[in-house]
Write a protein that holds these residues in place. Structure first.
Motif, mmCIF file in Angstrom:
data_model
loop_
_atom_site.group_PDB
_atom_site.id
_atom_site.type_symbol
_atom_site.label_atom_id
_atom_site.label_comp_id
_atom_site.label_asym_id
_atom_site.label_seq_id
_atom_site.Cartn_x
_atom_site.Cartn_y
_atom_site.Cartn_z
ATOM 1 N N LYS A 127 -20.431 6.312 -6.581
ATOM 2 C CA LYS A 127 -20.543 7.700 -6.118
ATOM 3 C C LYS A 127 -21.599 7.881 -5.036
ATOM 4 O O LYS A 127 -21.602 8.899 -4.340
ATOM 5 C CB LYS A 127 -20.835 8.630 -7.290
ATOM 6 N N THR B 197 -26.144 1.761 -18.809
ATOM 7 C CA THR B 197 -25.993 2.833 -17.821
ATOM 8 C C THR B 197 -24.844 2.532 -16.866
ATOM 9 O O THR B 197 -24.037 3.421 -16.541
ATOM 10 C CB THR B 197 -27.295 3.003 -17.023
ATOM 11 N N ILE C 132 -21.571 3.247 -18.502
ATOM 12 C CA ILE C 132 -21.336 4.688 -18.619
ATOM 13 C C ILE C 132 -20.925 5.271 -17.273
ATOM 14 O O ILE C 132 -20.006 6.100 -17.187
ATOM 15 C CB ILE C 132 -22.590 5.386 -19.187
ATOM 16 N N GLU C 133 -21.592 4.844 -16.199
ATOM 17 C CA GLU C 133 -21.222 5.318 -14.865
ATOM 18 C C GLU C 133 -19.777 4.915 -14.525
ATOM 19 O O GLU C 133 -19.031 5.707 -13.927
ATOM 20 C CB GLU C 133 -22.185 4.754 -13.815
ATOM 21 N N TRP D 264 -17.387 4.274 -16.712
ATOM 22 C CA TRP D 264 -16.551 5.068 -17.624
ATOM 23 C C TRP D 264 -16.288 6.456 -17.053
ATOM 24 O O TRP D 264 -15.152 6.942 -17.079
ATOM 25 C CB TRP D 264 -17.255 5.163 -18.971
ATOM 26 N N ILE D 265 -17.328 7.086 -16.497
ATOM 27 C CA ILE D 265 -17.175 8.425 -15.922
ATOM 28 C C ILE D 265 -16.154 8.416 -14.796
ATOM 29 O O ILE D 265 -15.376 9.366 -14.631
ATOM 30 C CB ILE D 265 -18.534 8.940 -15.407
ATOM 31 N N ASP D 266 -16.127 7.332 -14.038
ATOM 32 C CA ASP D 266 -15.278 7.272 -12.849
ATOM 33 C C ASP D 266 -13.825 6.940 -13.167
ATOM 34 O O ASP D 266 -12.965 7.052 -12.295
ATOM 35 C CB ASP D 266 -15.845 6.242 -11.870
ATOM 36 N N PRO E 199 -9.423 10.117 -17.240
ATOM 37 C CA PRO E 199 -9.612 10.357 -18.683
ATOM 38 C C PRO E 199 -8.710 9.501 -19.569
ATOM 39 O O PRO E 199 -9.131 9.060 -20.637
ATOM 40 C CB PRO E 199 -9.293 11.848 -18.820
ATOM 41 N N ARG F 40 -10.312 5.843 -19.804
ATOM 42 C CA ARG F 40 -11.731 5.667 -20.125
ATOM 43 C C ARG F 40 -11.942 4.895 -21.420
ATOM 44 O O ARG F 40 -12.766 3.989 -21.506
ATOM 45 C CB ARG F 40 -12.425 7.022 -20.215
ATOM 46 N N SER G 85 -30.683 12.445 -21.044
ATOM 47 C CA SER G 85 -29.858 11.436 -20.382
ATOM 48 C C SER G 85 -29.651 10.278 -21.354
ATOM 49 O O SER G 85 -30.611 9.799 -21.962
ATOM 50 C CB SER G 85 -30.566 10.935 -19.118
ATOM 51 N N TYR H 288 -23.823 13.840 -20.034
ATOM 52 C CA TYR H 288 -22.506 13.515 -19.491
ATOM 53 C C TYR H 288 -21.389 13.964 -20.435
ATOM 54 O O TYR H 288 -20.251 14.150 -20.005
ATOM 55 C CB TYR H 288 -22.381 12.014 -19.250
ATOM 56 N N LEU H 289 -21.700 14.090 -21.705
ATOM 57 C CA LEU H 289 -20.697 14.484 -22.691
ATOM 58 C C LEU H 289 -20.696 15.965 -22.992
ATOM 59 O O LEU H 289 -19.664 16.511 -23.387
ATOM 60 C CB LEU H 289 -20.925 13.709 -24.002
#
Length: 324
Positions: free
Chosen positions: A191, A222, A225-226, A228-230, A233, A236, A302, A306-307
């Motif tokens: 990102k 981390t 998780i980053e 996973w966010i990208d 859905p 994921r 943090s 994010y959730l």
């Protein structure tokens, strides 16, 4: 989604179980002391609290607490002018203008930020850069100015080469500085113009190259998780539950908070919270329970924000799932 940067803990009890809440600091009483002094424009107290701590991790949270305090921008420039040779006022001013800059930009998507907001954001970051460079010149061994310059550099989009030099300047002074590594993970993630491959490679290399028991294992969690966010859905869950992701998390945990040399100091609470979320998303309930037990209901904002806008609610939900 609101982004909550400060983190901390309070611990209550309900039916014999910890009730998690997020506070504004890690439980270190000096954080609240320095924040109150900053809000009251009490520079002598701010200076005394900061100078009493060693540079690097032991002082990072305190400096950022002052920087996040509203109103510091109204008086810090006067201190800088009155103490032209002093590095500490410039360090504090730099971190305040970073936070103040992000307040102008807001956490909205770039497409939703006006041109005027961006101009104000960049103006404040440029002031922060000037003061941070001046602080670094006056105290060449300090890590904190370079941590701040990593943050301003990302906002000003200085590019990967300059960003890398700033990270390297920080870790030359403190090779295992968690904050500096956290900033560079963000710098090289997709990102911010990097890539998932670069992010994972940096996180794993940094974590495993460090001695066993450091906080840097968090970087691996981390990064996942980053990533996973990208993901979409729908994919994921499969990503986080894959054998490769789970093995990567366990490897990093073994080298970090599970290692016999691990010490609960500095950012350790954020480390176990990050692994708690990553293991939860990976459906590794044994690993997640281990981290929830270590945190004892103490929540860092943090990465739980994010959730959910309420990190404590996200923590509680995942903790319940891990106990099933």
């Amino acid at each position: 989604m609101a982004v909550l940067r400060d983190w901390g803990l309070t611990l209550g009890k309900w039916a014999g179980r910890p009730i998690a809440r997020v506070q504004r600091d890690s439980g270190d009483p000096d954080v609240e002391r320095v924040r109150k002094a900053a809000a009251a424009a009490d520079w002598p107290t701010v200076r005394d609290v900061l100078e009493a701590r060693p540079e690097s991790e032991d002082r990072t949270e305190l400096v950022r607490a002052v920087g996040d305090t509203a109103g510091v921008e109204r008086w810090i420039s006067g201190i800088i002018e009155a103490e032209p040779d002093a590095p500490l006022p410039r360090l504090v001013g730099g971190f305040r203008y970073i936070s103040w800059g992000w307040e102008a930009r807001t956490r909205a998507m770039a497409s939703q930020v006006s041109r005027a907001q961006f101009e104000l954001f960049h103006s404040r970051l440029r002031t922060a850069e000037q003061w941070l460079y001046e602080s670094a010149e006056r105290e060449p061994l300090w890590t904190s100015p370079w941590l701040g310059l990593q943050m301003t550099g990302r906002g000003l989009q200085v590019g990967p080469a300059v960003a890398r030099r700033r990270f390297e300047a920080a870790v030359r002074r403190d090779p295992y500085h968690l904050g500096a590594h956290q900033q560079h993970v963000q710098q090289v993630c997709d990102k911010w113009g990097g890539s998932h491959e670069e992010m994972h490679a940096f996180a794993r290399e940094s974590a495993l190259r460090a001695p066993g028991g450091t906080l840097l294992g968090q970087l691996v969690a981390t990064a996942h998780i980053e990533h996973w966010i990208d993901h979409d859905p729908g994919s994921r869950g499969a990503y986080m539950r894959s054998a490769a992701t789970t093995a990567s998390l366990r490897e990093a945990a073994d080298h970090s908070y599970r290692h016999p040399d691990f010490v609960r100091s500095g950012g350790w609470l954020e480390v176990v919270n990050t692994f708690a979320m990553a293991f939860s998303l990976a459906s590794d309930h044994v690993g997640a329970r281990e981290c929830f037990e270590a945190s004892e209901g103490r929540v860092t904002a943090s990465p739980w924000h994010y959730l959910d806008d309420d990190p404590a609610a996200a923590y509680r939900e995942q903790r319940r799932s891990a106990r099933r």
